[in-house]
Motif scaffolding. Structure first.
Motif, PDB file in Angstrom:
ATOM      1  N   MET A   1      44.703  18.344  34.185  1.00 37.93           N
ATOM      2  CA  MET A   1      43.310  18.185  34.561  1.00 37.93           C
ATOM      3  C   MET A   1      42.796  19.497  35.152  1.00 37.93           C
ATOM      4  O   MET A   1      43.508  20.207  35.847  1.00 37.93           O
ATOM      5  CB  MET A   1      43.174  17.041  35.561  1.00 37.93           C
ATOM      6  N   ALA A   2      41.550  19.817  34.907  1.00 36.17           N
ATOM      7  CA  ALA A   2      40.953  21.061  35.374  1.00 36.17           C
ATOM      8  C   ALA A   2      40.504  20.927  36.822  1.00 36.17           C
ATOM      9  O   ALA A   2      40.061  19.877  37.256  1.00 36.17           O
ATOM     10  CB  ALA A   2      39.760  21.416  34.490  1.00 36.17           C
ATOM     11  N   TYR A   3      40.638  22.007  37.556  1.00 36.45           N
ATOM     12  CA  TYR A   3      40.143  22.025  38.926  1.00 36.45           C
ATOM     13  C   TYR A   3      38.692  22.497  38.921  1.00 36.45           C
ATOM     14  O   TYR A   3      38.258  23.190  38.000  1.00 36.45           O
ATOM     15  CB  TYR A   3      41.005  22.936  39.816  1.00 36.45           C
ATOM     16  N   GLU A   4      37.934  22.106  39.926  1.00 37.80           N
ATOM     17  CA  GLU A   4      36.538  22.523  40.042  1.00 37.80           C
ATOM     18  C   GLU A   4      36.416  23.548  41.152  1.00 37.80           C
ATOM     19  O   GLU A   4      37.105  23.461  42.168  1.00 37.80           O
ATOM     20  CB  GLU A   4      35.642  21.323  40.356  1.00 37.80           C
ATOM     21  N   ILE A   5      35.514  24.519  40.925  1.00 35.76           N
ATOM     22  CA  ILE A   5      35.289  25.563  41.910  1.00 35.76           C
ATOM     23  C   ILE A   5      33.809  25.946  41.875  1.00 35.76           C
ATOM     24  O   ILE A   5      33.240  26.120  40.798  1.00 35.76           O
ATOM     25  CB  ILE A   5      36.207  26.783  41.644  1.00 35.76           C
ATOM     26  N   PRO A   6      33.164  26.043  43.026  1.00 34.91           N
ATOM     27  CA  PRO A   6      31.751  26.436  43.058  1.00 34.91           C
ATOM     28  C   PRO A   6      31.567  27.871  42.554  1.00 34.91           C
ATOM     29  O   PRO A   6      32.442  28.719  42.724  1.00 34.91           O
ATOM     30  CB  PRO A   6      31.374  26.341  44.543  1.00 34.91           C
ATOM     31  N   VAL A   7      30.441  28.135  41.937  1.00 39.94           N
ATOM     32  CA  VAL A   7      30.181  29.444  41.338  1.00 39.94           C
ATOM     33  C   VAL A   7      30.265  30.561  42.377  1.00 39.94           C
ATOM     34  O   VAL A   7      30.750  31.656  42.067  1.00 39.94           O
ATOM     35  CB  VAL A   7      28.831  29.454  40.574  1.00 39.94           C
ATOM     36  N   THR A   8      29.817  30.324  43.597  1.00 37.56           N
ATOM     37  CA  THR A   8      29.895  31.369  44.623  1.00 37.56           C
ATOM     38  C   THR A   8      31.335  31.729  44.943  1.00 37.56           C
ATOM     39  O   THR A   8      31.675  32.898  45.110  1.00 37.56           O
ATOM     40  CB  THR A   8      29.163  30.932  45.910  1.00 37.56           C
TER      41      THR A   8
ATOM     42  N   ALA B   1      33.910  31.188  42.849  1.00 30.84           N
ATOM     43  CA  ALA B   1      34.464  31.760  41.622  1.00 30.84           C
ATOM     44  C   ALA B   1      34.118  33.240  41.516  1.00 30.84           C
ATOM     45  O   ALA B   1      34.948  34.055  41.103  1.00 30.84           O
ATOM     46  CB  ALA B   1      33.946  30.996  40.405  1.00 30.84           C
ATOM     47  N   ARG B   2      32.907  33.577  41.889  1.00 35.17           N
ATOM     48  CA  ARG B   2      32.467  34.971  41.843  1.00 35.17           C
ATOM     49  C   ARG B   2      33.353  35.830  42.755  1.00 35.17           C
ATOM     50  O   ARG B   2      33.765  36.925  42.379  1.00 35.17           O
ATOM     51  CB  ARG B   2      31.007  35.064  42.276  1.00 35.17           C
ATOM     52  N   ALA B   3      33.659  35.318  43.938  1.00 36.73           N
ATOM     53  CA  ALA B   3      34.461  36.060  44.904  1.00 36.73           C
ATOM     54  C   ALA B   3      35.933  36.130  44.517  1.00 36.73           C
ATOM     55  O   ALA B   3      36.641  37.056  44.915  1.00 36.73           O
ATOM     56  CB  ALA B   3      34.314  35.430  46.288  1.00 36.73           C
ATOM     57  N   GLU B   4      36.424  35.159  43.747  1.00 41.52           N
ATOM     58  CA  GLU B   4      37.844  35.059  43.426  1.00 41.52           C
ATOM     59  C   GLU B   4      38.128  35.191  41.930  1.00 41.52           C
ATOM     60  O   GLU B   4      39.114  34.645  41.434  1.00 41.52           O
ATOM     61  CB  GLU B   4      38.380  33.713  43.927  1.00 41.52           C
ATOM     62  N   LEU B   5      37.292  35.918  41.207  1.00 41.38           N
ATOM     63  CA  LEU B   5      37.409  35.965  39.749  1.00 41.38           C
ATOM     64  C   LEU B   5      38.785  36.435  39.282  1.00 41.38           C
ATOM     65  O   LEU B   5      39.382  35.822  38.392  1.00 41.38           O
ATOM     66  CB  LEU B   5      36.312  36.850  39.150  1.00 41.38           C
ATOM     67  N   ALA B   6      39.316  37.505  39.851  1.00 44.84           N
ATOM     68  CA  ALA B   6      40.619  38.017  39.411  1.00 44.84           C
ATOM     69  C   ALA B   6      41.711  36.962  39.603  1.00 44.84           C
ATOM     70  O   ALA B   6      42.555  36.757  38.720  1.00 44.84           O
ATOM     71  CB  ALA B   6      40.968  39.291  40.171  1.00 44.84           C
ATOM     72  N   GLU B   7      41.694  36.274  40.727  1.00 40.03           N
ATOM     73  CA  GLU B   7      42.683  35.227  40.980  1.00 40.03           C
ATOM     74  C   GLU B   7      42.523  34.072  39.996  1.00 40.03           C
ATOM     75  O   GLU B   7      43.506  33.526  39.487  1.00 40.03           O
ATOM     76  CB  GLU B   7      42.552  34.703  42.410  1.00 40.03           C
ATOM     77  N   LEU B   8      41.275  33.688  39.699  1.00 42.05           N
ATOM     78  CA  LEU B   8      41.029  32.603  38.741  1.00 42.05           C
ATOM     79  C   LEU B   8      41.557  32.965  37.356  1.00 42.05           C
ATOM     80  O   LEU B   8      42.169  32.132  36.678  1.00 42.05           O
ATOM     81  CB  LEU B   8      39.537  32.294  38.665  1.00 42.05           C
TER      82      LEU B   8
ATOM     83  N   GLY C   1      48.567  28.681  33.376  1.00 44.35           N
ATOM     84  CA  GLY C   1      48.269  27.617  32.416  1.00 44.35           C
ATOM     85  C   GLY C   1      47.266  26.602  32.925  1.00 44.35           C
ATOM     86  O   GLY C   1      47.159  25.509  32.380  1.00 44.35           O
ATOM     87  N   GLU C   2      46.517  26.966  33.978  1.00 40.90           N
ATOM     88  CA  GLU C   2      45.538  26.039  34.539  1.00 40.90           C
ATOM     89  C   GLU C   2      44.211  26.148  33.788  1.00 40.90           C
ATOM     90  O   GLU C   2      43.970  27.095  33.053  1.00 40.90           O
ATOM     91  CB  GLU C   2      45.316  26.345  36.025  1.00 40.90           C
ATOM     92  N   ARG C   3      43.380  25.162  34.004  1.00 40.95           N
ATOM     93  CA  ARG C   3      42.009  25.161  33.480  1.00 40.95           C
ATOM     94  C   ARG C   3      41.079  24.917  34.653  1.00 40.95           C
ATOM     95  O   ARG C   3      41.412  24.169  35.561  1.00 40.95           O
ATOM     96  CB  ARG C   3      41.817  24.073  32.430  1.00 40.95           C
ATOM     97  N   GLY C   4      39.929  25.539  34.629  1.00 45.04           N
ATOM     98  CA  GLY C   4      38.997  25.378  35.729  1.00 45.04           C
ATOM     99  C   GLY C   4      37.592  25.097  35.240  1.00 45.04           C
ATOM    100  O   GLY C   4      37.241  25.420  34.105  1.00 45.04           O
ATOM    101  N   VAL C   5      36.802  24.483  36.103  1.00 42.88           N
ATOM    102  CA  VAL C   5      35.395  24.225  35.815  1.00 42.88           C
ATOM    103  C   VAL C   5      34.588  24.834  36.953  1.00 42.88           C
ATOM    104  O   VAL C   5      34.799  24.505  38.118  1.00 42.88           O
ATOM    105  CB  VAL C   5      35.102  22.715  35.703  1.00 42.88           C
ATOM    106  N   VAL C   6      33.696  25.747  36.611  1.00 42.20           N
ATOM    107  CA  VAL C   6      32.829  26.365  37.605  1.00 42.20           C
ATOM    108  C   VAL C   6      31.588  25.492  37.732  1.00 42.20           C
ATOM    109  O   VAL C   6      30.969  25.122  36.731  1.00 42.20           O
ATOM    110  CB  VAL C   6      32.449  27.804  37.190  1.00 42.20           C
ATOM    111  N   THR C   7      31.240  25.171  38.986  1.00 43.51           N
ATOM    112  CA  THR C   7      30.118  24.263  39.230  1.00 43.51           C
ATOM    113  C   THR C   7      29.020  24.945  40.032  1.00 43.51           C
ATOM    114  O   THR C   7      29.259  25.928  40.739  1.00 43.51           O
ATOM    115  CB  THR C   7      30.587  23.023  40.015  1.00 43.51           C
TER     116      THR C   7
END
Length: 92
Positions: free
Chosen positions: A1-8, A10-17, A25-31
């Motif tokens: 299942m994909a984890y959710e992360i707020p766009v703000t 995600a912007r700060a943690e892009l390299a880690e994402l 092998g994870e999947r994420g959803v930016v909200t």
């Protein structure tokens, strides 16, 4: 299942994402405001998704195009902030 992360965040943690998606092998959803905007998947996952849905997508397109034009609800143009409208064939 994909984890959710707020766009703000995600912007700060892009390299880690990117590392989590590619190497973990994870999947994420930016909200934004709790609503999904984009999904983060590896290039390999994307390739699998596109190859598996290619044939199904063609069936959907042919089914939808056989339906013909649909009238839009009044006020939808303004609701979505559209600035231009494509002229109908009979209005050219």
């Amino acid at each position: 299942m994909a984890y959710e992360i707020p766009v703000t965040q995600a912007r700060a943690e892009l390299a880690e994402l990117i590392n989590r998606v590619v190497y973990g092998g994870e999947r994420g959803v930016v909200t934004r405001h709790g609503e999904p905007l984009v999904a983060l998947v590896s290039a390999a996952d994307l390739e699998r998704l596109e190859s598996g849905q290619e044939a199904a997508g063609e069936q959907v397109i042919s089914s939808v195009s056989s339906l013909g034009p649909a009238a839009s609800a009044a006020g939808e143009r303004g609701r979505f902030g559209l600035a231009a409208q494509h002229p109908r064939h009979d209005q050219r």
